[in-house]
Design an enzyme around this catalytic site. Structure first.
Site, mmCIF file in Angstrom:
data_model
loop_
_atom_site.group_PDB
_atom_site.id
_atom_site.type_symbol
_atom_site.label_atom_id
_atom_site.label_comp_id
_atom_site.label_asym_id
_atom_site.label_seq_id
_atom_site.Cartn_x
_atom_site.Cartn_y
_atom_site.Cartn_z
ATOM 1 N N LYS A 1 0.825 -1.221 0.000
ATOM 2 C CA LYS A 1 0.000 0.000 0.000
ATOM 3 C C LYS A 1 0.851 1.259 0.000
ATOM 4 O O LYS A 1 0.493 2.272 -0.572
ATOM 5 C CB LYS A 1 -0.908 0.016 1.226
ATOM 6 C CG LYS A 1 -2.087 -0.893 1.053
ATOM 7 C CD LYS A 1 -3.184 -0.569 2.037
ATOM 8 C CE LYS A 1 -4.377 -1.460 1.753
ATOM 9 N NZ LYS A 1 -5.002 -1.967 2.933
ATOM 10 N N ARG A 2 1.965 1.150 0.679
ATOM 11 C CA ARG A 2 2.899 2.270 0.776
ATOM 12 C C ARG A 2 3.297 2.795 -0.614
ATOM 13 O O ARG A 2 3.596 3.963 -0.787
ATOM 14 C CB ARG A 2 4.115 1.749 1.540
ATOM 15 C CG ARG A 2 5.263 2.646 1.771
ATOM 16 C CD ARG A 2 6.189 1.974 2.794
ATOM 17 N NE ARG A 2 6.705 0.688 2.300
ATOM 18 C CZ ARG A 2 7.754 0.576 1.498
ATOM 19 N NH1 ARG A 2 8.388 1.641 1.091
ATOM 20 N NH2 ARG A 2 8.176 -0.612 1.103
#
Ligand code: GLU
Length: 481
Positions: A251-252
């Site tokens: 997600k980062r």
């Protein structure tokens, strides 16, 4: 369900424990394109056997994301969980034919076995302790699992369409569980049975499944020996997607569900389609493809062997390209849905050619269009207010007078008038455009200032300009400039 024909049949088989993330969407796209390119069938299978972690919300998001991307399927989706009976049936067939056996080892016993393997630094795998034992040796009514009796000699070869030839020694594959003690099938069994029954000819999936392929093959081989008609599918294991920094995608890195790109990032489906297409697949230097062009060009030989990198900036740039190419009426309704109230669609559509020049996503378009619908007197941003200082207001007053005399409200005439005034005042055009932009939009960024005048129309534009002059006069106590 079986097809039997020689035509290509692919499947996308997501586990609905999460939404349609970037990697899954690309796998779906490649499968779909491969089937379409070869005039075959694209099928969808929801692998919802993990009942605890599968949610209807995730299933809906996956279906929704796929249809938003324009990937339509040739049959209704197959739900793996509905097929447990059939999976068990195959396990029993394997058992009856001696390709599988009952294992009565207790969980404690298996834990002890693994602890010993750990201690001896051996690979952890089932040691085959019930492989040659007679079930009558088990205590009366004891629970058992059914394990595959995998061959121990020789090797398996996969000529993977992406990875090339991969060989694994049979001895490396342990006798894994097909059917649990409660009669439920394992994932490994379910995938093979479903792929066979759906007539899947090509399994295209992430290369994190390459090891699974070697566990799945012995089932094909055994069933082929038992009843025939279980040919090994063609495999294509595509390299995973990494983040911009080369690390595993998370997600980062901006790896989110398709609906997030649509809803939060304002990405057009054709932009994501193209971005995913080029993520790990290439066709010369060509960057943009329509759906039809992608179908015509796609094949597995264009899929690279090294991991590709996900780059949100690139996706946004591509989105800008597709926004500029998109139909204005379509953009207007997409943008309207992101604005408050019910903005005038005709006006939005009229503004699109100017607005879309600079926008990278639908939110930027909505922000750019907002000035059209502001109520007078406009609220100024701090930067806009700063442009309307005494000097700015004085210039605005001169502009107002000149524009009030202007009857030809066209971009060309308005530009000529404003330029003439700039020459008369001996200032650059920007010195006039800045306070105008502030007065007309309440901000310091907008489409070209003459476009803004025309889009707002004569009455509204003049009223917005005069609002700022009157306001200035009232608050400073000075007379009109
Ligand atoms: N359900 C698996 C996954 O989502 C895919 C299985 C397969 O493609 O064979 O990773």
């Amino acid at each position: 369900m079986a097809s039997g024909s020689g035509a290509v049949v692919t499947r996308f088989a997501p586990s609905p424990t999460g939404f349609l993330h970037i990697g899954g969407a690309r796998t779906a796209l490649f499968n779909w394109l491969y089937a379409r390119h070869h005039g075959g069938k694209a099928l969808l299978r929801i692998e919802d056997t993990d009942r605890k972690r599968s949610t209807t919300e995730a299933i809906d998001a996956i279906l929704d994301g796929l249809s938003w991307l324009g990937l339509e399927y040739d049959e209704e989706p197959v739900f793996q969980s509905h097929r447990a009976e059939r999976h068990a049936e195959v396990a029993r067939q394997l058992l009856d034919a001696g390709h599988a056996y009952k294992c009565f080892a207790t969980p404690e016993e298996l834990e002890a076995m693994r602890a010993e393997q750990r201690a001896n630094k051996q690979p952890m795998r089932y040691d085959g302790r019930w492989r040659d034992r007679d079930p009558s040796e088990a205590p009366e009514g004891a629970p058992y699992v059914i394990r595959l009796k995998t061959p121990q000699d020789g090797e398996m070869v996969i000529d993977d369409a992406v990875q090339g030839r991969v060989t694994v020694r049979n001895a490396e594959i342990d006798d894994y569980v097909l059917l649990r003690a409660d009669g439920t099938p394992t994932y490994m069994l379910a995938v093979v049975v479903d792929d066979h029954d759906m007539g899947i000819t090509h399994v295209i999936r992430g290369d994190d499944h390459l090891n699974n392929a070697f566990r799945q093959l012995p089932i094909y081989h055994a069933m082929n020996a038992i009843e025939g008609g279980w040919p090994q599918p063609v495999y294509a294991h595509i390299p995973l997607i990494h983040g911009n920094d080369g690390a595993k995608l998370s997600k980062r890195h901006g790896a989110l569900g398709a609906e997030t790109y649509r809803d939060e990032y304002g990405i057009l489906p054709e932009a994501l389609f193209n971005y995913l297409l080029r993520l790990g697949w290439g066709h010369g230097d060509r960057e943009e493809f329509t759906k039809e062009e992608a179908i015509a060009a796609f094949d597995l030989d264009g899929v690279g062997k090294s991991p590709s990198r996900f780059d949100l900036k690139k996706l946004e740039n591509l989105n800008g390209y597709y926004i500029r190419a998109a139909d204005d009426a379509r953009l207007a309704s997409l943008v309207a849905a992101r604005m408050e109230g019910e903005p005038d669609l005709a006006l939005l559509e009229k503004a699109m050619p100017q607005l879309k020049v600079r926008a990278k996503n639908l939110d930027e378009l909505a922000e750019g269009a907002a000035f059209l619908f502001h109520n007078r007197p406009l609220v100024m941003t701090d930067k806009a207010a700063a442009l309307l200082d005494a000097d700015g207001r004085a210039r605005l007053a001169r502009i107002s007078r000149a524009l009030h005399r202007e009857n030809d409200w066209t971009i060309e005439a308005l530009e000529a008038t404003t330029k003439a005034l700039a020459e008369e005042l001996e200032v650059g055009l920007g010195k006039l455009a800045q306070p105008m932009r502030a007065a007309l939009t309440g901000t310091t960024t907008s489409p070209g200032i003459f476009d803004v005048l025309v889009l707002l129309g004569r009455d509204e534009a003049l009223a917005r300009i005069d609002d700022q002059i009157d306001h200035a006069a009232a608050s400073s106590g000075a007379g009109k400039a």
